[in-house]
Structure formats: structure tokens, C-alpha cells
Scaffold this motif. Structure first.
Motif, PDB file in Angstrom:
ATOM      1  N   TYR A 137     -22.569 -31.114 -86.269  1.00 49.83           N
ATOM      2  CA  TYR A 137     -21.510 -30.583 -87.131  1.00 49.83           C
ATOM      3  C   TYR A 137     -20.940 -29.326 -86.481  1.00 49.83           C
ATOM      4  O   TYR A 137     -21.670 -28.358 -86.219  1.00 49.83           O
ATOM      5  CB  TYR A 137     -22.117 -30.272 -88.494  1.00 49.83           C
ATOM      6  CG  TYR A 137     -21.178 -29.770 -89.571  1.00 49.83           C
ATOM      7  CD1 TYR A 137     -20.705 -30.625 -90.560  1.00 49.83           C
ATOM      8  CD2 TYR A 137     -20.814 -28.434 -89.641  1.00 49.83           C
ATOM      9  CE1 TYR A 137     -19.889 -30.158 -91.592  1.00 49.83           C
ATOM     10  CE2 TYR A 137     -19.995 -27.958 -90.660  1.00 49.83           C
ATOM     11  CZ  TYR A 137     -19.537 -28.821 -91.632  1.00 49.83           C
ATOM     12  OH  TYR A 137     -18.733 -28.353 -92.653  1.00 49.83           O
ATOM     13  N   VAL A 138     -19.636 -29.330 -86.229  1.00 48.58           N
ATOM     14  CA  VAL A 138     -18.946 -28.185 -85.632  1.00 48.58           C
ATOM     15  C   VAL A 138     -18.322 -27.361 -86.753  1.00 48.58           C
ATOM     16  O   VAL A 138     -17.489 -27.864 -87.510  1.00 48.58           O
ATOM     17  CB  VAL A 138     -17.860 -28.647 -84.639  1.00 48.58           C
ATOM     18  CG1 VAL A 138     -17.111 -27.446 -84.065  1.00 48.58           C
ATOM     19  CG2 VAL A 138     -18.470 -29.486 -83.528  1.00 48.58           C
ATOM     20  N   VAL A 186     -27.998 -30.269 -87.365  1.00 47.87           N
ATOM     21  CA  VAL A 186     -27.729 -29.043 -86.610  1.00 47.87           C
ATOM     22  C   VAL A 186     -26.227 -28.795 -86.570  1.00 47.87           C
ATOM     23  O   VAL A 186     -25.437 -29.717 -86.307  1.00 47.87           O
ATOM     24  CB  VAL A 186     -28.294 -29.131 -85.173  1.00 47.87           C
ATOM     25  CG1 VAL A 186     -27.899 -27.903 -84.357  1.00 47.87           C
ATOM     26  CG2 VAL A 186     -29.817 -29.261 -85.213  1.00 47.87           C
ATOM     27  N   THR A 187     -25.828 -27.564 -86.846  1.00 48.38           N
ATOM     28  CA  THR A 187     -24.427 -27.149 -86.799  1.00 48.38           C
ATOM     29  C   THR A 187     -24.278 -26.054 -85.750  1.00 48.38           C
ATOM     30  O   THR A 187     -25.269 -25.429 -85.349  1.00 48.38           O
ATOM     31  CB  THR A 187     -23.951 -26.625 -88.171  1.00 48.38           C
ATOM     32  OG1 THR A 187     -24.422 -25.275 -88.361  1.00 48.38           O
ATOM     33  CG2 THR A 187     -24.454 -27.495 -89.310  1.00 48.38           C
ATOM     34  N   ALA A 188     -23.040 -25.805 -85.320  1.00 44.36           N
ATOM     35  CA  ALA A 188     -22.850 -24.768 -84.302  1.00 44.36           C
ATOM     36  C   ALA A 188     -21.502 -24.080 -84.407  1.00 44.36           C
ATOM     37  O   ALA A 188     -20.493 -24.707 -84.738  1.00 44.36           O
ATOM     38  CB  ALA A 188     -23.012 -25.355 -82.904  1.00 44.36           C
ATOM     39  N   HIS A 189     -21.536 -22.793 -84.122  1.00 40.59           N
ATOM     40  CA  HIS A 189     -20.350 -21.978 -83.850  1.00 40.59           C
ATOM     41  C   HIS A 189     -20.092 -22.135 -82.357  1.00 40.59           C
ATOM     42  O   HIS A 189     -20.870 -21.664 -81.526  1.00 40.59           O
ATOM     43  CB  HIS A 189     -20.647 -20.526 -84.221  1.00 40.59           C
ATOM     44  CG  HIS A 189     -19.581 -19.550 -83.830  1.00 40.59           C
ATOM     45  ND1 HIS A 189     -19.270 -18.460 -84.618  1.00 40.59           N
ATOM     46  CD2 HIS A 189     -18.757 -19.457 -82.752  1.00 40.59           C
ATOM     47  CE1 HIS A 189     -18.311 -17.762 -84.045  1.00 40.59           C
ATOM     48  NE2 HIS A 189     -17.987 -18.350 -82.901  1.00 40.59           N
ATOM     49  N   ALA A 211     -29.959 -20.128 -89.869  1.00 34.09           N
ATOM     50  CA  ALA A 211     -29.377 -19.767 -88.572  1.00 34.09           C
ATOM     51  C   ALA A 211     -30.504 -19.363 -87.633  1.00 34.09           C
ATOM     52  O   ALA A 211     -31.202 -18.366 -87.876  1.00 34.09           O
ATOM     53  CB  ALA A 211     -28.375 -18.640 -88.735  1.00 34.09           C
ATOM     54  N   VAL A 212     -30.671 -20.128 -86.587  1.00 33.31           N
ATOM     55  CA  VAL A 212     -31.771 -19.925 -85.643  1.00 33.31           C
ATOM     56  C   VAL A 212     -31.256 -19.102 -84.462  1.00 33.31           C
ATOM     57  O   VAL A 212     -30.344 -19.511 -83.759  1.00 33.31           O
ATOM     58  CB  VAL A 212     -32.326 -21.274 -85.152  1.00 33.31           C
ATOM     59  CG1 VAL A 212     -33.448 -21.061 -84.145  1.00 33.31           C
ATOM     60  CG2 VAL A 212     -32.815 -22.116 -86.330  1.00 33.31           C
ATOM     61  N   THR A 213     -31.866 -17.943 -84.249  1.00 41.33           N
ATOM     62  CA  THR A 213     -31.450 -17.075 -83.149  1.00 41.33           C
ATOM     63  C   THR A 213     -32.533 -16.935 -82.080  1.00 41.33           C
ATOM     64  O   THR A 213     -32.293 -16.338 -81.037  1.00 41.33           O
ATOM     65  CB  THR A 213     -31.083 -15.671 -83.675  1.00 41.33           C
ATOM     66  OG1 THR A 213     -32.253 -15.066 -84.247  1.00 41.33           O
ATOM     67  CG2 THR A 213     -29.983 -15.746 -84.724  1.00 41.33           C
ATOM     68  N   CYS A 240     -26.652 -22.953 -84.973  1.00 41.99           N
ATOM     69  CA  CYS A 240     -26.766 -22.274 -83.684  1.00 41.99           C
ATOM     70  C   CYS A 240     -25.471 -21.526 -83.395  1.00 41.99           C
ATOM     71  O   CYS A 240     -24.387 -22.052 -83.632  1.00 41.99           O
ATOM     72  CB  CYS A 240     -27.001 -23.280 -82.555  1.00 41.99           C
ATOM     73  SG  CYS A 240     -28.499 -24.235 -82.723  1.00 41.99           S
ATOM     74  N   PHE A 241     -25.595 -20.327 -82.881  1.00 40.61           N
ATOM     75  CA  PHE A 241     -24.436 -19.571 -82.404  1.00 40.61           C
ATOM     76  C   PHE A 241     -24.345 -19.701 -80.891  1.00 40.61           C
ATOM     77  O   PHE A 241     -25.302 -19.387 -80.180  1.00 40.61           O
ATOM     78  CB  PHE A 241     -24.558 -18.091 -82.770  1.00 40.61           C
ATOM     79  CG  PHE A 241     -24.399 -17.793 -84.240  1.00 40.61           C
ATOM     80  CD1 PHE A 241     -23.145 -17.526 -84.768  1.00 40.61           C
ATOM     81  CD2 PHE A 241     -25.502 -17.773 -85.075  1.00 40.61           C
ATOM     82  CE1 PHE A 241     -23.003 -17.244 -86.127  1.00 40.61           C
ATOM     83  CE2 PHE A 241     -25.374 -17.493 -86.423  1.00 40.61           C
ATOM     84  CZ  PHE A 241     -24.114 -17.225 -86.954  1.00 40.61           C
TER      85      PHE A 241
END
Length: 471
Positions: A244-245, A188-191, A134-136, A159-160
Motif C-alpha cells: 500500500y502506497v 505493509v505501507t510506505a511513504h 510505524a517501524v523505524t 515504512c518511511f
């Protein structure tokens, strides 16, 4: 080291994969599946294999939960399951591999976060595990770390678009991450939620003295989730990167995924969770602050959204079912937000309920086939996240991660009988018909006749391949 026979012969079970369904046998040895066939008696006897009668049982690949949060420091507290209690609970529900999240502290190296999460799992995990990174805080230094992380088997990055001021990254960071990760064969996935909208609405409700759990749901609008999903997909289209969601919850966000796939011919993978298929927003209106049990992000939606999600699963627009297991006790933790809904720790338990719920309310209600059930819980997450065919498959050479499942075993979900370390169940009182009775991880019993045999610390890190997000 083996804790039983060197070879195991599972005979007479109904073997079900993403593409096959037949009565047959499996021969296991050295932690792998050695042979699959209709009758392996002769071969099994030559190996002096332990005989396991699976007549009347379904034989599934071990399930993969690609979205868990064990031992997560969050919102002033920590999730209650660590890698020991959480993975033991996972075993009870037929899950043999998880992908958790190593979350970067802003300003700190990605590798530092990975090392910290590895330490959390080491000596505790009872099943195999990997991590999404998780990249912040994406900057030149963290970008320089990414090639080696992928080389080491951390091939997916999250990613958030929510949690402003804590975990959120901006659109430019997401786009840069997509371009780099695409070039290296990762995903890459995301919230997906609109953090700005959440912040404004939450502040307005609190200013009006509206502090109850229902206002969490009213601040996290379905349209806000759809807008963020659209934005994330647009960035992925520009970067030409299939994305990816995670935990998709509503018909509006699903429509964005469908449009990308059908109108724009751009592949997008979507994940949802049992809570979004089986629970709805009415729980937030329960008295005595009880609605806080289901405060999560995104929140539960409407019955109409549930039906849209089931249709998305049926039509292939949703590829995986995870849990987003992130438990906090109601007493002492959820109650931190009794006077302010924004202080309620976001998350709920569910790691041990996914297989039972999806069989009972998916397969038995003819919403999904048995093959689709295996695809959603086992095979697709393995393929998308670079673990196939080692995981998610019942084929010669695959890890012997196997679930023996009794389709007629009945139970009722209750916090009192749950394995997870949480003082409530999100699915309290749900009747279940169909349950794992025995589970193997790499050929070793971790659950047999519903008795836990797992050894904490026996789980191994899964070095994932560069799938680039493909099925």
C-alpha cells in the motif's frame, strides 16, 4: 451507555453505499444497524424507535480516514490537534473512524510506541480509532513483537523511505518486514520518496543561500517519489506481498502503480489526498513565507499531476482518499523554518474537509460517482485495513456509523469556522456545496443539525482483522 432512544429509525433518505443507491430506511439499535429497507415503519414502531426524517438527505456510511497524525512529536515540535480536537474536527467532516500512526522510537520496542499512542487517545478520542505501527528500527527483537501486535488488531505496518536519520528504514528492513507481515496476514505501507536525493538537493540549495519554502518542493522531486515507489513495489513483488502506497502525488509514481497492476499482475493499493487533487505547487511561490503553510512531504505537484490522479481514481488504480492530517500553526511553528526550509515542520490540516471537498469537486464535477465516492472514503479503507463489514458499510450487523449529508448545503472553508486546532486552513476560501448535517457513531449522535454532541473519550479502539490487504 445510550444517550438517547434505544432504537433509531432513519426514514426516507437516499441510501448510498459502494454498490447501492436507493430511497429507504435504516433501523438502528444496540450500536448496530438492525435492518435496511424501503419501508421499515412497522418494525420501527414496534421498537418505539426515535424517528429521524432524512428526506432530501444522502445517507452514507461513516467515513474512515486511514492516514492521520494527531499529537505527533515531529521536527522539534508537535502537531497541534490531539485526539480530542482532531476527532471532533473529523466528526464535523463526516469521519467516524481514523487510523493514526504509533511511531517507534529507534532502539525502542514497538509495544512501547503502541502503549504511548493508546495513552494519547484514551479519554480524548470522540470517534473510533486504530493505529498503523510505524517501524523505524527493525531488528530481531522488534520482529519478535510483530505476531502479538497482529493478534491484538494492529495489522498494518508503515515504512518511511524518507526522513533520513530520523524515521527512514532501508530496503533490507522493508523486505524483511514484508515477508514476515505477509506470513501473518497483515499489510505493509510506505511513504515513498528518495531520501538520499532529498538530502543532497536540500544541502545544495542551502549552500547556495536558497532557503524559501519553494526549495522544499524542488528538493522533493516527483521523479524521486516515482523511483522510491518503483523500489517499494519491486520489493513487494519479490516478497509476493500486496503493498500500500500512502499519499501518492504525481503521474510518475502513479505509472509505477499502474505498471505493477496491469503489466506484472501484482496488486498494489494506492492512496491520495484532497490537497494533491485540488492544490498545486504555485502556492510555494506566495510572498511573505506564506508557502510554508503547504510544506508537506511529498509536496504539492502540478496541475498535470492533479489530472493524472483524478484519472487514476476514475480507472481504479487509486483505491482510497485519506487526509494525512498533520497540522502545525503557521505562527510559531511553520516559522521555525523561516531561514531554512528544511526546518519547516512538514504537514497541514485537512481532517474535516475531505468529504465536503470530494463531494463538491469530485461528485458534482462528474469526476466520480456517488458509489465511487463511498468506496474511496468508506468501504475500501475498511476492507483493505481489516474493518469491514463492521465499518464502511450500511448493512445489518454493521456498526451504526452513519452520515446524514445535505447535498445542497453551501459554505466556504475558512480557518475562522474550522474545528481543527490550527491557525490556518489549507483550503481557505474554497466554496463547498454539500456537507454533513448529522453524524452517528455506533448509533449515538455526535453531530446533529451541525451541533457537536460528541463526548471526548467515547471513541473505542478498533481491533482490526487480518485482511492481508484485500478488496
Amino acid at each position: 451507555m445510550s444517550r438517547g432512544f434505544a432504537y433509531k429509525w432513519i426514514r426516507g433518505g437516499r441510501i448510498i453505499t459502494a454498490s447501492e443507491d436507493f430511497q429507504g430506511d435504516l433501523l438502528l439499535g444496540n450500536g448496530r444497524i438492525l435492518a435496511v429497507g424501503e419501508d421499515l415503519k412497522t418494525l420501527a414502531q414496534l421498537q418505539n424507535a426515535e424517528e429521524i426524517d432524512a428526506h432530501g438527505l444522502y445517507v452514507f456510511p461513516g467515513a474512515i480516514d486511514a492516514h492521520t497524525h494527531l499529537d505527533l512529536p515531529f521536527m522539534g515540535t508537535s502537531s497541534t490537534d490531539d485526539f480530542e480536537t482532531g476527532t471532533l474536527a473529523a466528526i464535523s467532516g463526516g469521519t467516524t473512524s481514523i487510523i493514526d500512526f504509533a511511531i517507534q522510537e529507534p532502539g525502542r520496542p514497538l509495544r512501547e510506541a503502541l502503549n504511548r499512542w493508546n495513552e494519547k487517545a484514551l479519554g480524548k478520542a470522540a470517534i473510533d480509532y486504530s493505529f498503523h505501527m510505524a517501524v523505524t528500527d527493525l531488528n530481531e527483537k522488534t520482529e519478535a513483537e510483530i505476531p502479538k501486535l497482529i493478534e491484538d488488531g494492529i495489522t498494518s505496518f508503515k515504512c518511511f523511505m524518507a526522513y533520513k536519520g530520523a524515521l527512514m528504514v532501508d530496503d533490507g528492513q522493508i523486505f524483511r518486514l514484508m515477508k514476515q507481515v505477509k506470513s501473518l496476514g497483515g499489510l505493509v505501507t510506505a511513504h515513498c520518496e528518495n531520501a538520499e536525493l532529498i538530502e543532497v538537493l536540500s544541502r545544495e540549495y542551502l549552500k547556495e543561500g536558497k532557503t524559501a519554502p519553494i526549495y522544499h518542493e524542488l528538493s522533493h522531486l516527483a521523479l524521486g517519489e516515482a523511483e522510491a515507489t518503483h523500489r517499494f513495489i519491486t520489493l513487494s513483488r519479490i516478497a509476493e506481498h500486496p503493498a500500500y502506497v500512502v499519499h501518492l502525488t504525481c503521474k510518475e509514481a502513479l505509472q509505477e502503480v499502474m505498471d505493477s497492476t496491469t503489466r506484472h499482475r501484482h496488486p498494489i493499493f494506492a492512496e491520495t489526498c484532497p490537497q494533491y487533487l485540488l492544490l498545486d505547487r504555485s502556492v510555494y511561490e506566495r510572498p511573505d513565507f506564506e508557502g510554508a503553510k503547504w510544506v508537506m512531504s511529498p509536496p504539492l505537484r502540478t496541475a498535470e499531476d492533479q489530472e493524472a490522479l483524478w484519472a487514476g481514481i476514475r480507472d481504479g488504480f487509486i483505491q482510497t482518499l485519506a487526509t494525512d492530517h498533520c497540522p502545525f500553526h503557521f505562527s510559531g511553528q511553520k516559522e521555525m523554518g523561516k531561514e531554512n526550509f528544511t526546518k519547516i515542520p512538514n504537514g497541514a490540516p485537512g481532517i474535516e474537509n475531505r468529504m465536503n471537498l470530494m463531494f463538491t469537486y469530485g461528485v458534482r464535477k462528474n469526476r466520480i460517482s456517488l458509489n465511487r465516492f463511498v468506496e474511496l472514503l468508506c468501504t475500501n479503507p475498511a476492507k483493505i485495513f481489516g474493518m469491514y463489514p463492521k465499518k464502511g458499510s450500511l448493512a445489518p450487523g454493521s456498526d451504526a456509523d452513519i452520515v446524514l449529508f445535505d447535498p445542497n448545503r453551501e459554505s466556504v472553508i475558512s480557518a475562522k469556522t474550522s474545528q481543527h486546532r490550527c491557525d490556518y486552513s489549507a483550503f481557505e476560501g474554497f466554496p463547498i456545496q454539500g456537507e454533513p448535517v448529522s453524524v452517528l457513531v455506533r448509533g449515538e449522535w455526535v453531530l446533529r443539525d451541525r451541533k457537536q454532541l460528541a463526548i471526548p473519550g467515547s471513541g473505542q479502539f478498533i481491533k482490526r482483522s487480518r485482511s492481508g490487504g484485500s478488496l
